[in-house]
Design an enzyme around this catalytic site. Structure first.
Site, short mmCIF file in Angstrom:
data_model
loop_
_atom_site.label_atom_id
_atom_site.label_comp_id
_atom_site.label_asym_id
_atom_site.label_seq_id
_atom_site.Cartn_x
_atom_site.Cartn_y
_atom_site.Cartn_z
N LYS A 212 -10.03 14.14 -92.65
CA LYS A 212 -10.10 12.60 -92.68
C LYS A 212 -8.35 12.21 -92.51
CE LYS A 212 -7.71 12.38 -97.02
NZ LYS A 212 -6.56 12.05 -97.18
N ASP B 274 -11.21 14.37 -103.38
CA ASP B 274 -11.44 13.96 -102.18
C ASP B 274 -13.01 14.71 -101.54
OD1 ASP B 274 -9.23 12.41 -101.37
OD2 ASP B 274 -8.28 13.95 -100.76
O1 C5P Z 1 -8.21 16.64 -106.82
P1 C5P Z 1 -7.20 17.15 -106.10
O2 C5P Z 1 -7.08 18.82 -106.42
O3 C5P Z 1 -7.44 17.33 -104.55
O4 C5P Z 1 -5.94 16.75 -106.37
C1 C5P Z 1 -4.52 17.04 -106.02
C2 C5P Z 1 -3.65 16.42 -106.86
O5 C5P Z 1 -3.57 14.98 -106.41
C3 C5P Z 1 -3.86 16.27 -108.02
O6 C5P Z 1 -3.39 17.38 -108.98
C4 C5P Z 1 -2.85 15.06 -108.64
O7 C5P Z 1 -1.67 15.60 -109.01
C5 C5P Z 1 -3.19 14.42 -107.33
N1 C5P Z 1 -4.00 13.27 -107.42
C6 C5P Z 1 -3.70 11.98 -108.36
N2 C5P Z 1 -4.95 11.14 -108.32
C7 C5P Z 1 -5.90 11.17 -107.73
C8 C5P Z 1 -6.09 12.20 -106.66
C9 C5P Z 1 -5.10 13.18 -106.78
O8 C5P Z 1 -2.91 11.89 -109.21
N3 C5P Z 1 -6.62 10.28 -107.65
#
Ligand code: C5P
Length: 286
Positions: A11, A136
């Site tokens: 994406k 995501d």
């Molecule tokens: O959920 P995911 O592991 O893909 O997210 C990676 C990092 O991105 C999280 O550990 C966080 O630090 C940050 N994040 C965030 N707010 C979001 C999505 C992701 O702070 N809405």
């Protein structure tokens, strides 16, 4: 059925805005995202016992640190699946690049396992499980073009983008998403995306207006730390991009072009500058 192969797309962000913080450390986001036709390919085979993961990029983890592995483990446990699973993952989506490559793999595994084991999960039920793996993943399960809000799980499908060509440029380093989010200071964000404006432009199918509204507040952090990202943006715009933007937390940058030959010319110019490890030209839209 003993085996299934799924292709799962990456994406880009057309916008990314940080509206606030949640108590769990995640950020309250508003993002417009589109899938792009760079695919990872995952073959899921019922085989042996336990979970085995094989990837064509040796530097990537093949255990529970990998989201594809975690996705298998989650369904295996919930549905008490007895058979072992062998995953073979062929990566094309750049890694740690702002293109949701790991989340796309998790989404592909959830969809593939749902079919292979005839679990009967709906899209919404897959998204609930996907959210446990990463913010995501629900978008990656939905695909297309969408507005994502909250941590990324509140999704509204949008019209597909009008036809355009993207030049995707991946520098030869990776960026940690948690680090980028930890550095963003909402007080210093001067320019927020005009989310309403871009939604109207997408609804009207106006490529120039869409390009005009591209905006990602995380550039404030990542471009400051890695000035080459700005150089790549300037190079893409100098080579005829309607606009260039960093996607997600970076460092991948894309330029958006109305015509394929201009996009191909820009890709060659970028390759000649040696600013990037990889350059891809992909078509988006109808
Ligand atoms: O959920 P995911 O592991 O893909 O997210 C990676 C990092 O991105 C999280 O550990 C966080 O630090 C940050 N994040 C965030 N707010 C979001 C999505 C992701 O702070 N809405």
């Amino acid at each position: 059925m003993e085996r299934i192969t799924v292709r799962t797309p990456g994406k880009i962000n057309l916008t990314l805005d940080v509206l606030g913080n949640f108590a769990n450390g995640y950020h309250d986001l508003q993002m417009v995202m589109s899938e792009v036709k760079l695919f990872d390919e995952i073959t899921i085979t019922k085989q042996g016992q336990g979970i085995a993961l094989e990837i064509d990029q040796p530097e990537l983890p093949v255990d529970e640190r990998n989201l594809a592995y975690k996705a298998v483990a989650l369904l295996k446990e919930e549905f008490a699946l007895k058979e072992g699973i062998h995953l073979s993952l062929k990566k094309t989506i750049p890694v740690a690049a702002g293109m949701a490559g790991g989340s796309a793999d998790a989404a592909g595994v959830l969809k593939g396992m749902n079919q292979l084991f005839q679990l009967g999960l709906t899209l919404e039920e897959l998204q609930v499980r996907g959210l446990k793996l990463g913010a995501d993943v629900p978008f990656c399960l939905l695909g297309g073009c969408a507005l994502a809000e909250g941590v990324g799980e509140r999704l509204t499908s949008l019209k597909p983008l009008p036809q355009a060509y993207l030049v995707l440029v991946k520098p030869d380093f990776s960026v940690s998403t948690p680090w980028v989010f930890s550095q963003i200071d909402r007080e210093v964000i001067q320019q927020h995306p005009d989310t309403r404006g871009i939604l109207a432009a997408i609804e009207e199918g106006e490529l120039a207006a869409i390009a005009d509204k591209l905006c990602n507040v995380l550039e404030l952090v990542t471009v400051k730390a890695y000035p080459v990202i700005q150089e790549i943006k300037d190079c893409l715009e100098g080579a005829g991009a309607l606009k260039a933007l960093m996607t997600g937390s970076g460092p991948t940058v894309y330029g958006i072009f109305a015509k394929e030959d201009t996009a191909q010319g820009a890709a060659q110019a970028l390759a000649a500058q040696q600013l990037a490890a990889k350059v891809y030209v992909v078509k988006v839209g109808k």
